[in-house]
Design a protein around this motif. Structure first.
Motif, PDB file in Angstrom:
ATOM      1  N   TYR A 139      49.821  49.267  36.107  1.00  0.00           N
ATOM      2  CA  TYR A 139      49.747  48.188  37.087  1.00  0.00           C
ATOM      3  C   TYR A 139      49.544  46.872  36.344  1.00  0.00           C
ATOM      4  CZ  TYR A 139      44.653  48.478  36.435  1.00  0.00           C
ATOM      5  OH  TYR A 139      43.389  48.491  35.896  1.00  0.00           O
ATOM      6  N   ARG A 140      49.773  45.766  37.047  1.00  0.00           N
ATOM      7  CA  ARG A 140      49.680  44.446  36.436  1.00  0.00           C
ATOM      8  C   ARG A 140      48.472  43.693  36.977  1.00  0.00           C
ATOM      9  NH1 ARG A 140      55.588  42.144  37.610  1.00  0.00           N
ATOM     10  NH2 ARG A 140      55.026  43.040  39.639  1.00  0.00           N
ATOM     11  N   VAL A 141      47.878  42.877  36.120  1.00  0.00           N
ATOM     12  CA  VAL A 141      46.763  42.015  36.506  1.00  0.00           C
ATOM     13  C   VAL A 141      47.090  40.593  36.062  1.00  0.00           C
ATOM     14  CG1 VAL A 141      44.980  43.793  36.491  1.00  0.00           C
ATOM     15  CG2 VAL A 141      45.550  42.612  34.369  1.00  0.00           C
ATOM     16  N   ARG A 142      46.527  39.632  36.791  1.00  0.00           N
ATOM     17  CA  ARG A 142      46.795  38.222  36.495  1.00  0.00           C
ATOM     18  C   ARG A 142      45.622  37.387  36.979  1.00  0.00           C
ATOM     19  NH1 ARG A 142      48.842  33.771  39.218  1.00  0.00           N
ATOM     20  NH2 ARG A 142      50.128  32.336  37.975  1.00  0.00           N
ATOM     21  N   SER A 143      45.248  36.392  36.190  1.00  0.00           N
ATOM     22  CA  SER A 143      44.153  35.509  36.569  1.00  0.00           C
ATOM     23  C   SER A 143      44.478  34.086  36.145  1.00  0.00           C
ATOM     24  CB  SER A 143      42.834  35.954  35.926  1.00  0.00           C
ATOM     25  OG  SER A 143      41.801  35.029  36.205  1.00  0.00           O
ATOM     26  N   ASP A 144      44.195  33.139  37.036  1.00  0.00           N
ATOM     27  CA  ASP A 144      44.333  31.726  36.708  1.00  0.00           C
ATOM     28  C   ASP A 144      43.054  31.157  36.114  1.00  0.00           C
ATOM     29  OD1 ASP A 144      46.972  31.557  37.614  1.00  0.00           O
ATOM     30  OD2 ASP A 144      46.319  31.251  39.686  1.00  0.00           O
ATOM     31  N   LEU A 145      42.010  31.965  36.080  1.00  0.00           N
ATOM     32  CA  LEU A 145      40.721  31.538  35.548  1.00  0.00           C
ATOM     33  C   LEU A 145      40.457  32.265  34.242  1.00  0.00           C
ATOM     34  CD1 LEU A 145      38.593  31.658  38.834  1.00  0.00           C
ATOM     35  CD2 LEU A 145      39.670  29.658  37.791  1.00  0.00           C
ATOM     36  N   ARG A 146      40.113  31.510  33.212  1.00  0.00           N
ATOM     37  CA  ARG A 146      39.782  32.129  31.933  1.00  0.00           C
ATOM     38  C   ARG A 146      38.463  32.889  32.049  1.00  0.00           C
ATOM     39  NH1 ARG A 146      35.895  28.885  29.735  1.00  0.00           N
ATOM     40  NH2 ARG A 146      35.651  26.883  30.792  1.00  0.00           N
ATOM     41  N   GLY A 147      38.240  33.811  31.130  1.00  0.00           N
ATOM     42  CA  GLY A 147      37.009  34.588  31.145  1.00  0.00           C
ATOM     43  C   GLY A 147      37.242  35.965  30.544  1.00  0.00           C
ATOM     44  N   ARG A 148      36.190  36.765  30.558  1.00  0.00           N
ATOM     45  CA  ARG A 148      36.251  38.155  30.097  1.00  0.00           C
ATOM     46  C   ARG A 148      35.971  39.051  31.293  1.00  0.00           C
ATOM     47  NH1 ARG A 148      35.823  39.208  24.660  1.00  0.00           N
ATOM     48  NH2 ARG A 148      34.579  41.065  25.039  1.00  0.00           N
ATOM     49  N   TYR A 149      36.923  39.923  31.608  1.00  0.00           N
ATOM     50  CA  TYR A 149      36.848  40.725  32.819  1.00  0.00           C
ATOM     51  C   TYR A 149      36.826  42.214  32.464  1.00  0.00           C
ATOM     52  CZ  TYR A 149      38.281  36.306  34.905  1.00  0.00           C
ATOM     53  OH  TYR A 149      38.351  34.987  35.276  1.00  0.00           O
TER      54      TYR A 149
END
Length: 449
Positions: A139-149
């Protein structure tokens, strides 16, 4: 990440309680309907209804017992591609399930825990997995916010064919996706600094070897006789040659102002996020051009903090240094400091080469501190993200005054309006350097030339 897990257990009271707690809504309805039918059949004396009631009540219990006693052993693994991704870009997560038992599995439901900012929680249904077999999904993930997830832990659910019982198991390990700031490829312009503050003022270039060192060493077979140092030879009574100085890498310090009081607003389009993205772009650009770089914040913290004076050392360390600095920028947040004095204390400790700074709001005192930073660098460029300028879209009178003071101190200072590309400002800084180059003196270092 790879970890093994299993379904099944010992036939004890606690295990049966776990199995019964796994009854689904359908299973509980069957059990309740069966008990009710059995009670009615007993009261009415209907033997046929009693048999139906017993069947409805026993079926979910049998499914729970069989499902609990079935000893499935599965191993799960997760792989991120890539594990470090810029904000706004997608990463793909690959999940793999291996059946390491001797029995085929039933219907498996796979679910991975992800933070809500990365998208919806992915769920997959896996058909029967043969003994020794495996299944792979992604699956794909995407974030417009930087960080460690964090991604995980992985959850696996096993159901019976009738959907009356469901057992869940969770793996304990998880992986981390690092979302770094957006990086813009910068043009290879030549922004130079003055000889002042850069040692003896001689040109330093990555491709140019240093001059002969006056410290001699003993002659070795194969040394060029033209390098013989005759004065030392006469002094020590043996043939001595001059050492070759190793090529010196040009240095660059990128300063990021993180003071909370210097920035207003939040979110991906805020001034602070623009400054973080600009810092990342500058670091990448200077590393690609062969500079020894380091990241410095207003708190005085320096990254990578290794090698000579905290700069990234040899070229083979550049990739590791870039990763470390990007990881730092991925989680950098506002500081509670009120000034730039700690960063100045770090800079005044030595000769820092090129200095690129991303400032927020500057009052008179902090402008004076920034002006003194220029004395310890061979060249200095400042991008000032003034709050009024960012809100109005044009430099305010206060910002113009701060820029004038910085330019008088030798900075190439530019205001940053909202929506402006760092690429355009990068070229503007080069034009500003060219227009003042006659007064600045000889150039000693270049930006990507």
């Amino acid at each position: 990440m790879a970890e093994g897990g299993g379904f099944g257990g010992d036939d004890d009271e606690g295990g049966l309680r776990v199995a019964l707690s796994g009854l689904t809504t359908r299973g509980r309805s069957f059990l309740a309907a069966g008990v009710a039918a059995a009670v009615c059949a007993y009261a009415l004396g209907q033997s046929d209804l009693l048999r139906v009631g017993l069947l409805l009540a026993v079926l979910p219990l049998v499914c729970a017992f069989v499902l609990y006693r079935t000893r499935y052993r599965v191993a799960g693994s997760r792989r991120l591609s890539p594990a470090r991704v810029p904000a706004g870009s997608e990463a793909r997560v690959h999940l793999r399930m291996d059946n390491v038992s001797r029995l085929p599995t039933g219907l498996l439901m796979l679910q991975d825990r992800v933070p809500y900012v990365l998208g919806p929680r992915p769920r997959f249904v896996l058909d029967r997995v043969e003994a020794g077999g495996r299944r792979e999904v992604s699956y794909r993930v995407r974030s417009d916010l930087r960080g460690r997830y964090p991604l995980g832990p992985l959850q696996l659910r096993l159901t019976d064919p009738f959907g009356l019982c469901e057992l869940s198991r969770s793996f304990s390990t998880y992986d981390t996706l690092t979302v770094i700031p957006r990086v813009e490829p910068l043009p290879a312009v030549r922004l130079t600094g003055e000889a002042k503050g850069y040692g003896d003022g001689r040109n330093r270039s990555l491709a140019l070897a240093g001059e002969d060192d006056v410290i001699p060493r003993g002659y070795r077979y194969g040394d060029d006789l033209r390098r013989v140092h005759w004065r030392s030879t006469a002094r020590y009574g043996e043939l001595m040659v001059r050492r070759e100085e190793q090529p010196q890498r040009a240095r660059c310090t990128v300063l990021l102002d993180t003071r909370r009081l210097a920035f207003q607003g939040a979110g991906p389009d805020s001034a602070f996020e623009w400054a973080v993205s600009g810092t990342a772009s500058t670091l990448f650009h200077m590393l690609e051009r062969g500079f020894s770089v380091r990241l410095l914040t207003d708190t005085g913290n320096s990254v990578p903090g290794e090698g000579s004076d905290g700069f990234a050392g040899a070229s083979q360390e550049s990739a590791d240094a870039a990763g470390l600095m990007m990881d730092t920028l991925a989680v950098v947040d506002h500081s509670d400091g009120s000034g730039l004095s700690r960063a100045y204390d770090v800079l005044r400790g030595g000769n820092e080469g090129l200095l690129v700074a991303f400032f927020g709001d500057l009052d008179e005192e902090q402008t004076a501190v920034a002006a003194r930073m220029r004395q310890r660098s061979g060249g200095a460029v400042a991008f000032v993200l003034d709050s009024e300028t960012w809100t109005r879209g044009a430099p305010s009178e206060r910002c113009e005054e701060r820029l004038r003071l910085l330019r008088e101190a030798g900075w190439s200072a530019l205001a940053v309006p909202p929506g402006t590309s760092l690429i355009d400002l990068w070229r503007d800084a080069d034009r500003h350097r060219a227009s003042t180059g006659a007064e600045s003196g000889p150039a000693v270092t270049g930006w990507g030339s």
